[in-house]
Structures are given as C-alpha cells and as structure tokens.
Design an enzyme around this catalytic site. Structure first.
Site, short mmCIF file in Angstrom:
data_model
loop_
_atom_site.label_atom_id
_atom_site.label_comp_id
_atom_site.label_asym_id
_atom_site.label_seq_id
_atom_site.Cartn_x
_atom_site.Cartn_y
_atom_site.Cartn_z
N SER A 117 -2.89 3.90 -2.41
CA SER A 117 -2.75 2.64 -3.16
C SER A 117 -3.13 2.84 -4.63
O SER A 117 -3.78 1.99 -5.25
CB SER A 117 -3.62 1.53 -2.53
OG SER A 117 -3.09 1.14 -1.31
N TYR A 156 -3.30 3.91 3.06
CA TYR A 156 -3.31 4.32 4.48
C TYR A 156 -4.32 5.43 4.71
O TYR A 156 -4.83 5.59 5.82
CB TYR A 156 -1.91 4.77 4.88
CG TYR A 156 -1.77 5.02 6.35
CD1 TYR A 156 -1.70 3.97 7.26
CD2 TYR A 156 -1.71 6.34 6.86
CE1 TYR A 156 -1.57 4.20 8.62
CE2 TYR A 156 -1.57 6.58 8.21
CZ TYR A 156 -1.52 5.51 9.09
OH TYR A 156 -1.40 5.74 10.46
N HIS A 202 0.85 -1.20 0.00
CA HIS A 202 0.00 0.00 0.00
C HIS A 202 0.88 1.24 0.00
O HIS A 202 2.08 1.20 0.31
CB HIS A 202 -0.95 0.00 1.21
CG HIS A 202 -0.30 0.42 2.49
ND1 HIS A 202 -0.19 1.74 2.89
CD2 HIS A 202 0.28 -0.32 3.47
CE1 HIS A 202 0.42 1.80 4.05
NE2 HIS A 202 0.73 0.56 4.43
N CYS A 203 0.29 2.36 -0.37
CA CYS A 203 0.93 3.67 -0.24
C CYS A 203 -0.11 4.60 0.35
O CYS A 203 -0.96 4.16 1.14
CB CYS A 203 1.48 4.17 -1.57
SG CYS A 203 0.27 4.16 -2.91
N GLU A 204 -0.09 5.88 0.01
CA GLU A 204 -1.06 6.80 0.61
C GLU A 204 -2.49 6.47 0.16
O GLU A 204 -3.40 6.38 0.98
CB GLU A 204 -0.71 8.24 0.24
CG GLU A 204 -1.61 9.26 0.90
CD GLU A 204 -1.22 10.69 0.56
OE1 GLU A 204 -1.88 11.62 1.05
OE2 GLU A 204 -0.23 10.87 -0.21
#
Length: 323
Positions: free
Chosen positions: A233, A269, A229-231
């Site tokens: 996704s 996130y 995941h990232c900020e």
C-alpha cells in the site's frame, strides 16, 4: 497766523522694500501694498480744496505739534517686523511654497475590510479533508471507520483489524456494501488475496468496473465503501485511489461523488496475510518481484506506462478542445 507744516513723525523705517528684506520670502503681498501706495498719490476729483485749505490747528493742540519728535526704540522696530511677518503668513496662499514649518497632521488609521480569498474546489476540498470533523468526499457526513496514520497525506488509512470487522459484518447496519480493490498484478493476486477482493491492476479496468456502472446504495442512510491496497500500500494502491477520485469528480457535479468514502489498507497484503490468514484465499503471499514471474511483471509495467501515457494524451486533447 499760518503755522509751519509739521514734519512727519519718525516711525520705524519699515518701507515696503525694507520689510521685504526682513522676511524670508515674498509671496506678492508686498508688491500689492506698493501698488496701493502709488495709486494713493493720485488725488481724487473734488478733494483739491480740502488739501489746499489752510491748516487750522484746534486750540490747545499747538504744544503737541511743536513738541520734539520721539524716536522709536529698536525693540519697537523688532516688534513691528514680527507683526509684519505674522501678517504675511496670515495672507499666504496655501498653494504657494513656504519655508514656514507647519505641523503635520497624521491621518487616523481606519480598519480596512480584508478581502476574503476566493477558493477553488480543490482548495475547499483540501481544507475540509483536513478538518477535525473528518468529512467524507462529498462533505455530507463524517468518516465511519477509525483511521490510522499513513504515508500519503490526504488519504485515509485503516488497519487490517478494521478490514476484518467489515468482513465479519460488524458494520452491516451502516455499510450496505464495501469493495476491496486489489491493485497488485494478476500473478500476485492468484498467489493469495483477501476474501471478496477484486483484482484491478490497471486504471482503465478500475474505471470501467467502478464508474461505468457505479454502485449505489438502496438507502440514503447506507454507505458504499471502497478499500484499496497493493503489496505494501505504498504506490499502486494509493495511486489507484487518487485516480478513481479524480475520475469520480469529473463524472459528477461538485461536490457529489459516487464513492465519497474511500480508504487505504495500511501495510497492504504484506501485513494483512500474516495477521489474518483465515480471511485470505489461496494461502500464499507472492511478491511482485518473484523470480518465476519476471516476464509477467515487465508486461504489466509496460501496460501501466502505456495506459498512463494514453490517458495523458487524452487529457491534453480534451483541454485543447475546451480552449
């Protein structure tokens, strides 16, 4: 008493030359006929006596000889022409062009075997990834976690609730270990992250951590799961997931993989933290374009580009060496 020679009976005027004009084509049959007639004019040896002998008319036949000649009708001439035309077609060579229209026999259409297309590994993987059975990357078993719709086709997305279920041990009987890969920049990760998540923003760091010493299950019945995941996704998380799968394929004989089961956290996130803050460390959600971290963002974006360019050069050199 010597009787007068009977005149030839007047039949239909069908000389070879005349017959040749009565039909549309000449295929050589008439020429052969004329040659045979000319050759018949030569009397074979020993036959002169028969020809020069006096004509002896059998008794009772005089009336037939002296009877008036009967001319053939035009209808009979037409029938003779038709008969001659049939004979000519009968002896016509199949290789000789002919104006006669022959029926065309249509060849029966036989079912032909269709050539089965040969599929490469990527095509097989794409077909199986889209199969209704939802097989994992090495096609050994089905995906364990329930998936949801996501942005990138070919990647499997899970909800924040499923991640919480993993964190609380609801899949411990099947999952030996799961790794949450946080692909955000370090200042984002420090502002707040999911419990037990590992911060791997650069591809080289992720490759070293995951593939230099791969995580293997102690039992074949157990699974190793990766979650990226990232900020949001949207970009960095899916890109890292594809990169690890690519390097994993290159490190194994197809279709074996170190990590055949990988997922993307839908919403990243940004969605996880408001819903489940108790499962996060450093209770904050720091965005990538935070005003206080512009220099750090530029630095990591340059590192990401420089690593991507270096990797492209290495791959190009490797392909050239293989040739």
């Amino acid at each position: 008493m010597e009787l007068p020679q009977p005149e030839p009976v007047a039949g239909p005027a069908l000389s070879p030359a005349g017959m040749r004009g009565a039909v549309e084509e000449d295929n050589g049959f008439v020429d052969i006929l004329e040659t045979d007639l000319k050759e018949n004019d030569v009397v074979p040896p020993g036959m002169e006596s028969l020809i020069s002998a006096p004509d002896v008319v059998p008794p009772g036949m005089e009336s037939f000889i002296s009877a008036p000649l009967v001319k053939t009708s035009e209808k009979e001439e037409e029938q003779d022409l038709i008969m001659y035309s049939k004979c000519q077609r009968l002896f016509h060579s199949p290789s000789t062009p002919c104006g006669v229209i022959r029926p065309i026999l249509k060849r029966l259409e036989r079912p032909q075997d269709q050539d089965l297309p040969s599929l490469c590994h990527d095509e097989i993987e794409n077909i199986l990834d889209n199969d209704h059975r939802e097989l994992i990357g090495d096609y050994s078993k089905a995906f364990l976690l329930q998936t949801v719709d996501g942005k990138h086709q070919g990647l499997k997305y899970i909800s924040p609730e499923t991640v919480v279920a993993l964190l609380t041990g609801k899949f411990s009987h099947t999952v030996e270990k799961f790794v949450t890969v946080d692909c955000r920049y370090p200042y984002e990760y420090e502002g707040g992250h999911i419990e037990t998540a590992v911060n791997l923003p650069l591809e080289r760091d992720a490759e070293t951590f995951l593939l230099q010493s791969p995580i293997t299950p102690c039992s074949l019945d157990k699974r190793i799961i990766l979650i990226f995941h990232c900020e949001f996704s949207s970009e960095r998380g899916p890109r890292m997931c594809r990169f690890i799968r690519e390097r994993d394929r290159a490190s194994n004989d197809y279709p074996s993989l170190y990590y055949p089961e990988m997922y993307i956290l839908k919403g990243g996130y940004k969605d996880f933290f408001p819903q489940h803050p108790t499962f996060c460390e450093s209770q904050d959600c720091r965005p990538r374009n935070h005003e206080d971290f512009k220099d750090e963002m530029k630095t990591f974006r340059l590192k990401t580009r420089s690593w991507a360019g270096e990797r492209s050069r290495r791959e190009l050199c490797s392909r050239l060496q293989d040739q």
